[in-house]
Design a protein around this motif. Structure first.
Motif, short mmCIF file in Angstrom:
data_model
loop_
_atom_site.label_atom_id
_atom_site.label_comp_id
_atom_site.label_asym_id
_atom_site.label_seq_id
_atom_site.Cartn_x
_atom_site.Cartn_y
_atom_site.Cartn_z
N GLU A 182 -19.90 -31.87 -35.46
CA GLU A 182 -21.21 -32.00 -35.48
C GLU A 182 -21.37 -33.33 -35.71
OE1 GLU A 182 -23.10 -29.35 -38.00
OE2 GLU A 182 -22.60 -27.60 -36.61
N TYR A 186 -23.22 -34.86 -32.76
CA TYR A 186 -24.74 -35.04 -32.71
C TYR A 186 -24.88 -36.15 -33.81
CZ TYR A 186 -24.98 -30.83 -30.00
OH TYR A 186 -24.92 -29.98 -29.24
N SER A 188 -24.92 -35.79 -36.79
CA SER A 188 -25.61 -34.98 -38.00
C SER A 188 -24.60 -35.12 -39.17
CB SER A 188 -25.87 -33.77 -37.48
OG SER A 188 -26.15 -32.74 -38.44
N PRO A 385 -26.56 -38.43 -27.80
CA PRO A 385 -25.40 -37.43 -28.59
C PRO A 385 -24.09 -37.98 -28.16
CG PRO A 385 -27.28 -36.21 -28.25
CD PRO A 385 -27.56 -37.61 -27.38
N TYR A 387 -21.84 -35.97 -27.15
CA TYR A 387 -21.55 -35.08 -26.01
C TYR A 387 -22.49 -35.45 -25.00
CZ TYR A 387 -20.77 -30.66 -23.72
OH TYR A 387 -20.33 -29.62 -22.72
N THR A 405 -26.15 -27.47 -32.26
CA THR A 405 -27.34 -28.52 -32.15
C THR A 405 -28.12 -28.22 -33.34
OG1 THR A 405 -27.35 -27.91 -29.67
CG2 THR A 405 -29.23 -28.97 -30.69
#
Length: 569
Positions: A182, A186, A188, A385, A387, A405
């Motif tokens: 992640e 993202y 994150s 992002p 991805y 997500t």
């Protein structure tokens, strides 16, 4: 301010384990180290504390604090700003043996229980063991300025101020593939309870936990959207300004209160102007020192504006030059102390600033964090992002599929407030607080953030949009108050960080061999099952040849490489 740690359960050699935990986070409190051990249900409990003496330098404030009157054993990392007011009330019901902050907390818990948390103003992690009820209670402050990590393994409960202390106690050291996925996909850093390690968690901001030897219960004791319903809304601009000034002045006074040398971190921005103006207004003769960093050429940095900003004060100013050599040195240091990844070279520059400040004898520093995340923000270009980006992916499909997500709550009715809420409790601020806590504590220095006072954050969310936002001026309330505190001749520039130009040049020149090593080790090392090695090599070659590329991606690879060097998966 301190480091706390503890174990509850059936463990062998409790005292040696506590000593290992204390040693692992000795930097958080080198002045006094102590622990306490007792029986717990049918096992044992041990509490440990590293103390950094900042307020009340006497030994009366040493911890764990054993309160014979209440039967409570108490630990504290942080500050309770209104502890004297609480003591004045509690002295009618209890006999105080010391003048310490920690004894006030013990009596307050005995008097009010969990509702005590609503009465205290401060930045803290509090741990209280009740010898009669035989349970341990831990709470974290409203915004999460002070950290707390924990793990349950084989029925035993471990907690500490830093993850490395859990590892020292024998908690399993296993990197989380999901969290890293992640992070790469993202950008994150996870939900408030997550870390980059399997089965190691952090206590979210405004939360508490209770462990009784059998069950672990976690709940929220502070919820912003509920708290603001109890606050009077300013009905006009004048009252709003008065309330803003009242809170910021009180918060500054709270945060500069210390019995050790104080400093501040400054840039040439409006946030720093307000911080400096408020400190100078409330403590014009306090021997405070200002620290700023710059990149190579002073003429191309904000350091000249910072110097001008300070010209009307007597505060000394140290200007710290950041070079690629310093960046590389501090990166390895950061990997060792952070336990989790960082995203910007500015983190490394900030680390060097704290190194210099500590060498100069400064023990407490204040900065302007929090104003952007509430009252405005600098223009930020959101990158796509990882991805789905047009840039060739370097991650294997199986690894990408691990990433979920991120989803965030939306407790407010408008997009702006929900975005601010996400930044404050899920994205920006939790990440910044974690980074800054480890950096400052690594040098036994406390970093204070007066603009993250919960009252100031609550004011933003209750103020009508027509009052708090003016399209013509970003952060108009900050500008309005800063101008009233600074000479009219003071000039300000937009906030300047180590920009992409510096990063690109350093990465493709002075630091190129470092990145080469990173790419090679990721292709061939223990996470090669995460990475498409050939794609990573091609991406790096394109970057070296001048292709447009986000330097933050390079930093992510460096993060992973350095953390891998600290441990074995």
């Amino acid at each position: 301010m301190c480091g706390i740690a503890g174990i509850a359960g059936e463990v062998e050699q409790m005292e040696p384990l506590l000593n290992k935990m204390i040693k692992a986070q000795q930097h958080r409190g080198p002045d006094t180290v102590s622990f306490w051990i007792s029986s717990f249900v049918d096992a044992q409990i041990g509490l440990a504390h590293n103390r950094l003496k900042i307020t009340d330098l006497s030994d009366d404030s040493n911890q764990p604090f054993i309160d014979e009157e209440t039967g409570l054993i108490t630990l504290l990392d942080g500050n309770i700003f209104n502890y004297k007011e609480l003591r004045n009330y509690l002295c009618h019901y209890y006999t105080f043996q010391t003048n310490s902050m920690i004894e006030v907390l013990s009596k307050a818990w005995h008097r009010w229980g969990k509702t005590m948390l609503n009465k205290i103003n401060g930045n803290f992690v509090i741990a209280i063991y009740d010898q009669s009820a035989r349970h341990i209670f831990i709470a974290r402050d409203r915004i999460g300025i002070k950290p707390l990590y924990f793990s349950l393994q084989k029925g035993n409960f471990y907690f500490a101020s830093e993850i490395k202390a859990l590892f020292a106690a024998g908690v399993n050291r296993q990197m989380s593939s999901t969290r890293w996925a992640e992070y790469f996909v993202y950008s994150s850093h996870g939900m408030p309870y997550e870390t980059f390690w399997d089965n190691i968690y952090q206590l979210p901001a405004g939360s508490s936990l209770l462990f009784n030897g059998f069950t672990l219960n976690i709940c929220k004791w502070y919820e912003l959207d509920k708290a603001i319903k109890e606050i009077e809304v300013p009905q006009d601009e004048k009252k709003f300004i008065e309330r803003f000034q009242e809170i910021t002045n009180d918060s500054i006074r709270n945060n500069i209160a210390a019995d050790v040398p104080i400093g501040m971190n400054l840039s040439g921005s409006i946030n720093s102007a307000l911080l400096l103006g408020l400190i100078h207004k409330n403590a014009p003769y306090l021997p405070i020192k200002a620290f700023s960093y710059y990149n190579e050429n002073k003429l191309s940095n904000e350091i000249l504006w910072t110097t001008e900003m300070l010209s009307h004060t007597h505060y000394k100013h140290e200007q710290i030059k950041i070079t690629s050599k310093i960046i590389r040195k501090e990166a390895y240091f950061i990997a060792k102390i952070q336990d989790e990844p960082f995203d910007e070279l500015n983190t490394l520059a900030y680390t060097h600033l704290f190194r210099i400040a500590k060498n100069r004898g400064t023990t407490v520093l204040c900065d302007g964090t929090g104003l952007d995340e509430t009252w405005g923000s600098y223009p930020i270009i959101k990158t796509n992002p990882y991805y789905g980006n047009k840039t060739p992916l370097c991650l294997k499909d199986e690894f990408i599929k691990l990433a979920k997500t991120p989803e965030y709550p939306k407790p407010f009715q408008n997009k702006i407030d929900n975005t601010k809420y996400k930044d404050l409790f899920y994205e920006k601020i939790p990440h910044i607080l974690r980074l800054n806590d480890r950096i400052s504590m690594a040098f036994s220095t406390e970093l204070r953030k007066p603009f993250l006072d919960h009252r100031l954050i609550e004011l933003f969310f209750i103020t009508p949009e027509k009052i708090k936002i003016k399209p013509s001026t970003n952060k108009w309330i900050v500008h309005h108050n800063a101008k009233g505190l600074m000479p009219t001749s003071t000039r300000l520039i937009p906030k300047e960080l180590i920009n992409d130009t510096h990063q690109n040049r350093w990465f493709t020149n002075e630091l190129k061999d470092w990145i080469d090593e990173t790419v090679y080790n990721l292709r061939t090392g223990t996470v090669s099952h995460w990475v498409k090695g050939e794609s990573l090599e091609k991406e790096w070659q394109r970057y070296k040849n001048g292709a447009s590329y986000d330097p933050c991606r390079i930093l992510k690879w460096i993060n992973l490489h350095m953390i891998l060097n600290q441990q074995t998966i």
